[in-house]
Design a protein around this motif. Structure first.
Motif, mmCIF file in Angstrom:
data_model
loop_
_atom_site.group_PDB
_atom_site.id
_atom_site.type_symbol
_atom_site.label_atom_id
_atom_site.label_comp_id
_atom_site.label_asym_id
_atom_site.label_seq_id
_atom_site.Cartn_x
_atom_site.Cartn_y
_atom_site.Cartn_z
ATOM 1 N N ASP A 518 68.960 -41.772 -5.092
ATOM 2 C CA ASP A 518 68.428 -41.432 -6.404
ATOM 3 C C ASP A 518 68.344 -39.908 -6.485
ATOM 4 O OD1 ASP A 518 67.320 -41.558 -8.842
ATOM 5 O OD2 ASP A 518 65.319 -42.192 -8.159
ATOM 6 N N GLU A 519 69.488 -39.284 -6.692
ATOM 7 C CA GLU A 519 69.571 -37.817 -6.723
ATOM 8 C C GLU A 519 70.317 -37.385 -7.971
ATOM 9 O OE1 GLU A 519 68.410 -35.383 -5.121
ATOM 10 O OE2 GLU A 519 67.808 -36.103 -3.121
ATOM 11 N N ARG A 520 70.157 -36.112 -8.335
ATOM 12 C CA ARG A 520 70.879 -35.581 -9.490
ATOM 13 C C ARG A 520 72.373 -35.502 -9.189
ATOM 14 N NH1 ARG A 520 69.905 -30.548 -9.830
ATOM 15 N NH2 ARG A 520 68.489 -30.452 -8.065
ATOM 16 N N PRO A 521 73.225 -35.632 -10.248
ATOM 17 C CA PRO A 521 74.673 -35.556 -10.020
ATOM 18 C C PRO A 521 75.080 -34.270 -9.290
ATOM 19 C CG PRO A 521 74.233 -36.267 -12.266
ATOM 20 C CD PRO A 521 72.901 -35.943 -11.651
ATOM 21 N N GLY A 522 74.454 -33.140 -9.656
ATOM 22 C CA GLY A 522 74.821 -31.859 -9.034
ATOM 23 C C GLY A 522 74.651 -31.907 -7.520
ATOM 24 N N VAL A 523 73.571 -32.523 -7.087
ATOM 25 C CA VAL A 523 73.299 -32.629 -5.646
ATOM 26 C C VAL A 523 74.385 -33.482 -4.982
ATOM 27 C CG1 VAL A 523 71.676 -33.562 -3.950
ATOM 28 C CG2 VAL A 523 70.818 -32.342 -5.971
ATOM 29 N N LYS A 524 74.722 -34.574 -5.664
ATOM 30 C CA LYS A 524 75.723 -35.485 -5.090
ATOM 31 C C LYS A 524 77.102 -34.823 -5.000
ATOM 32 C CE LYS A 524 73.327 -39.651 -6.174
ATOM 33 N NZ LYS A 524 73.449 -41.088 -6.157
ATOM 34 N N PHE A 525 77.464 -34.092 -6.065
ATOM 35 C CA PHE A 525 78.784 -33.438 -6.057
ATOM 36 C C PHE A 525 78.855 -32.376 -4.966
ATOM 37 C CE2 PHE A 525 79.205 -34.440 -10.843
ATOM 38 C CZ PHE A 525 79.632 -35.720 -10.533
ATOM 39 N N LYS A 526 77.784 -31.612 -4.836
ATOM 40 C CA LYS A 526 77.757 -30.556 -3.817
ATOM 41 C C LYS A 526 77.913 -31.155 -2.424
ATOM 42 C CE LYS A 526 75.881 -26.138 -4.780
ATOM 43 N NZ LYS A 526 75.921 -26.037 -6.245
ATOM 44 N N ASP A 527 77.173 -32.251 -2.184
ATOM 45 C CA ASP A 527 77.273 -32.908 -0.880
ATOM 46 C C ASP A 527 78.672 -33.479 -0.659
ATOM 47 O OD1 ASP A 527 74.830 -32.332 0.230
ATOM 48 O OD2 ASP A 527 73.829 -34.129 -0.555
ATOM 49 N N ALA A 528 79.244 -34.043 -1.713
ATOM 50 C CA ALA A 528 80.584 -34.631 -1.564
ATOM 51 C C ALA A 528 81.592 -33.538 -1.201
ATOM 52 C CB ALA A 528 81.000 -35.341 -2.847
ATOM 53 N N ASP A 529 81.480 -32.377 -1.852
ATOM 54 C CA ASP A 529 82.384 -31.278 -1.522
ATOM 55 C C ASP A 529 82.146 -30.793 -0.103
ATOM 56 O OD1 ASP A 529 83.806 -31.243 -3.836
ATOM 57 O OD2 ASP A 529 82.617 -29.666 -4.817
ATOM 58 N N LEU A 530 80.886 -30.668 0.264
ATOM 59 C CA LEU A 530 80.542 -30.190 1.604
ATOM 60 C C LEU A 530 81.090 -31.141 2.671
ATOM 61 C CD1 LEU A 530 78.910 -28.385 3.571
ATOM 62 C CD2 LEU A 530 76.924 -29.823 3.106
ATOM 63 N N LEU A 531 80.884 -32.440 2.469
ATOM 64 C CA LEU A 531 81.290 -33.414 3.496
ATOM 65 C C LEU A 531 82.800 -33.587 3.570
ATOM 66 C CD1 LEU A 531 78.494 -36.115 3.122
ATOM 67 C CD2 LEU A 531 78.671 -34.291 4.808
ATOM 68 N N GLY A 532 83.484 -33.419 2.446
ATOM 69 C CA GLY A 532 84.934 -33.255 2.476
ATOM 70 C C GLY A 532 85.812 -34.483 2.616
ATOM 71 N N MET A 533 85.344 -35.680 2.199
ATOM 72 C CA MET A 533 86.223 -36.859 2.268
ATOM 73 C C MET A 533 87.389 -36.653 1.295
ATOM 74 S SD MET A 533 84.290 -38.129 4.420
ATOM 75 C CE MET A 533 82.560 -37.853 4.801
ATOM 76 N N PRO A 534 88.567 -37.195 1.610
ATOM 77 C CA PRO A 534 89.756 -36.909 0.793
ATOM 78 C C PRO A 534 89.623 -37.282 -0.677
ATOM 79 C CG PRO A 534 90.395 -37.843 2.899
ATOM 80 C CD PRO A 534 88.899 -37.917 2.850
ATOM 81 N N LEU A 535 88.915 -38.374 -1.004
ATOM 82 C CA LEU A 535 88.822 -38.790 -2.411
ATOM 83 C C LEU A 535 87.371 -38.956 -2.829
ATOM 84 C CD1 LEU A 535 91.536 -41.603 -2.522
ATOM 85 C CD2 LEU A 535 91.732 -39.281 -3.454
ATOM 86 N N ARG A 536 87.040 -38.430 -4.016
ATOM 87 C CA ARG A 536 85.703 -38.675 -4.566
ATOM 88 C C ARG A 536 85.858 -39.563 -5.799
ATOM 89 N NH1 ARG A 536 82.870 -34.122 -7.964
ATOM 90 N NH2 ARG A 536 83.146 -32.902 -6.080
ATOM 91 N N VAL A 537 85.105 -40.640 -5.818
ATOM 92 C CA VAL A 537 85.123 -41.526 -6.982
ATOM 93 C C VAL A 537 83.759 -41.422 -7.634
ATOM 94 C CG1 VAL A 537 85.374 -43.903 -7.772
ATOM 95 C CG2 VAL A 537 86.760 -43.069 -5.854
#
Ligand code: ATP
Ligand code: MG
Length: 574
Positions: A518-537
């Motif tokens: 239960d986090e803000r989209p900005g937090v989730k996007f930042k983490d997704a970029d940081l963690l670096g998996m090939p595809l973000r859905v």
């Protein structure tokens, strides 16, 4: 895996001791966490990347009929004494006693252990060749652990060892591993070079390193601009692009005062001669590491042009030592030459003197007079002092001639991720590991050893593949293929679509990390970029209202807006 059930704690800031970007990103992403210098816990995501790489290693090695085993991490002293490496390895080997006062060490490498393993099993040439490997934790008491997993004290290595009946067969085994390594690093899709290298104190005659190119690399490489020649600077032949050969007649030797002139730079200023025309004398000890304490000092001198740097690995190899020789202290230099380092030279010395190739063509040069505050001019080797040998002793550099062509060398930095060695019979002879050949004669095994730094490679991949926002995992070792961002986890339609994607991928064995926090989209996007998996859905309420789900490729940042069915189709065939 669902984020809420997993164990992932990301950080906004990297810790102060993280100097290079891959180290920073791994810690920030929770991929690893320091327990003590050089000792790390691999977090769940880090471990998944490591396991992915291990799977590639196993696939490529098993395919080439290498056999996996697992040898102990703790070794008895007697084993390492058989090869004399209990002392030769120096302080890198961590030694300790058990309750019965028996000495042990932590395995820094496993040549001894594997040779012991095979020595009573393989009796006949008919059983050869064999290649035995393991993926095991190593411990090396590195003086300066740094850069995270790049130079840890405890780290994971894949080490393989080949056993053959003769050197021709051993070189075939070497080629097999060389090609296996190419296949392995090609699968990571990283930019690497195979370079000629030094065997260190593992020993052996033919050896190549696999180096990932990266500015933060600890190794200096020289690569030809015209051929495929590439070498670690430790062993790269140094050839002047324009050799200097003086045709001057020899002039009479002359002593002159040089008060206060201590360095080559001082002397160049004082005499008005260029540094490359001055000659410097350096003093080393041929004693092996720790034996200086109980034996007489075995000093020798090395002469180089003032503008050149001595290469300790070339000295080690010239003298057949197992470690690069140590320089004498100022006090020892004074005892040997009679002068302080700034004023010492080769004339009148009673110790072996080695000249770098760069000195060969010089005439009438300046050296220290072995008397403080004085130098000699018009010095000529052969006439004014005897020398033991002229050899290539300097460090090669960019702009030197390529040893295989008229081209020049260019410099790069590299991270050594793999190393292949042809060992010959160094270990088998000392450890009495023999087999019977076709004529019934007992012969020592011809061996090779082959290492890949598992944890180092995983971090090195990030060093080469990242951007300002975070890691860009090569697909082959990405902890998950898909990072599913659920933007409104409390919304039923969002959860339904997200679960459909999640369950479909899971059922098909496609690895997906679902960020259900239960986090803000900005937090989730930042983490997704940081963690670096090939595809973000990205599944969000607003998107779904338009029947749109977003897919973003981490590497290219390319965005696709697709319907749920199209998303599934895309992911299942990616
Ligand atoms: P280096 O020159 O970097 O100290 P090495 O030449 O001593 O390494 P090898 O004995 O060739 O290392 O070991 C095989 C592989 O193990 C290396 O190519 C490297 O990838 C990895 N490795 C060695 N030392 C470390 C370390 N301290 N931390 C992580 N990986 C390491
Ligand atoms: Mg090495």
């Amino acid at each position: 895996m669902k984020w809420s059930k997993s164990y992932i704690y990301t950080l906004k800031e990297a810790p102060a001791d993280a100097e290079i970007v891959s180290h920073k990103l791994m810690v920030r992403g929770g991929y690893m966490k320091k327990l003590a210098p050089g000792l790390y816990t691999y977090g769940h995501l880090g471990l998944r990347a490591i396991r992915k790489f291990e799977a590639i290693l196993r696939e490529e090695l098993n395919r080439r009929e290498c056999v996996e085993v697992l040898m102990p991490m703790v070794h008895p002293r007697e084993l390492w004494e058989e090869t004399n490496r209990w002392s030769e390895m120096g302080a890198g080997l961590l030694k300790f006693q058990n309750r019965n006062q028996h000495w042990f060490c932590l395995g820094a490498t496993h040549e001894e252990a594997v040779t012991d393993y095979v020595r009573n099993d393989i009796k006949s040439y008919r059983d050869l060749p064999k290649n035995i490997y393991q993926i095991q934790t190593k411990y090396r008491d590195e003086i300066r652990p740094r850069f995270g997993l790049m130079r840890g004290r405890e780290f994971s290595m894949k080490d393989a060892y080949s056993f053959d009946a003769d050197s021709a067969a051993a070189l075939k085994s070497y080629d097999l591993m060389y090609n296996a390594y190419k296949a392995i690093f090609d699968r990571l899709g990283l930019n690497y070079r195979i370079v000629q290298a030094d065997a260190g104190n593992i020993g052996g005659s033919q050896t190549h390193e696999f180096q990932l190119l990266a500015e933060a690399g600890e190794d200096a490489l020289l690569v030809s601009d015209t051929t495929d020649f590439a070498a670690n600077v430790e062993v790269c032949p140094a050839i002047d692009a324009t050799p200097h050969i003086s045709s001057d007649a020899e002039k009479p030797l002359e002593k002159f005062p040089t008060p206060g002139q201590k360095t080559i730079a001082d002397l160049a200023r004082f005499t008005g001669q260029a540094e490359k025309e001055l000659v410097k004398t350096l003093y080393f000890s041929a004693n092996e590491g720790l034996d200086v304490k109980d034996k007489a000092l075995k000093p020798f001198a090395v002469l180089l042009r003032g503008s050149d740097e001595v290469n300790p690995v070339k000295l080690k190899n010239l003298l057949g030592m197992s470690n690069p020789p140590l320089m004498l202290t100022d006090q020892e230099v004074k005892e040997v030459s009679g002068a302080s380092p700034g004023s010492c030279g080769p004339v009148g010395l009673n110790i072996p003197v080695y000249l770098d190739n760069g000195i060969a063509g010089l005439r009438n040069y300046i050296v220290g007079a072995n008397e403080d505050g004085f130098h000699l001019k018009n010095v000529n080797h052969g006439r004014d002092y005897a020398f033991t040998k002229i050899a290539d002793l300097r460090i090669a550099r960019e702009g030197d001639r390529c040893p295989q062509s008229a081209g020049l060398l260019k410099s790069y930095r590299g991270i050594e991720v793999g190393h292949v060695f042809y060992l010959g019979t160094k270990y088998s002879k000392k450890m009495n590991a023999n087999f019977l050949d076709q004529q019934g004669k007992s012969l020592p095994f011809e061996m090779g050893c082959y290492g890949i730094g598992v944890t180092r490679t995983v971090q090195a991949a990030i060093e080469q593949s990242h951007d300002a926002d975070g890691i860009i995992w090569p697909r082959a070792i990405a902890p998950f293929l898909v990072h599913l961002c659920v933007l409104d986890p409390k919304d039923a339609s969002v959860m339904e679509a997200s679960n459909k994607i999640y369950n479909t991928l899971e059922a098909r064995g496609i690895e997906v990390l679902m960020d259900d926090r239960d986090e803000r989209p900005g937090v989730k996007f930042k983490d997704a970029d940081l963690l670096g998996m090939p595809l973000r859905v990205v599944v969000g309420k607003r998107g779904l209202d338009n029947k749109e789900i977003e897919i973003v490729e981490r590497k290219t940042k390319e965005v696709r807006k697709l319907s749920l069915d199209q998303v599934l189709e895309f992911l299942l065939s990616y």
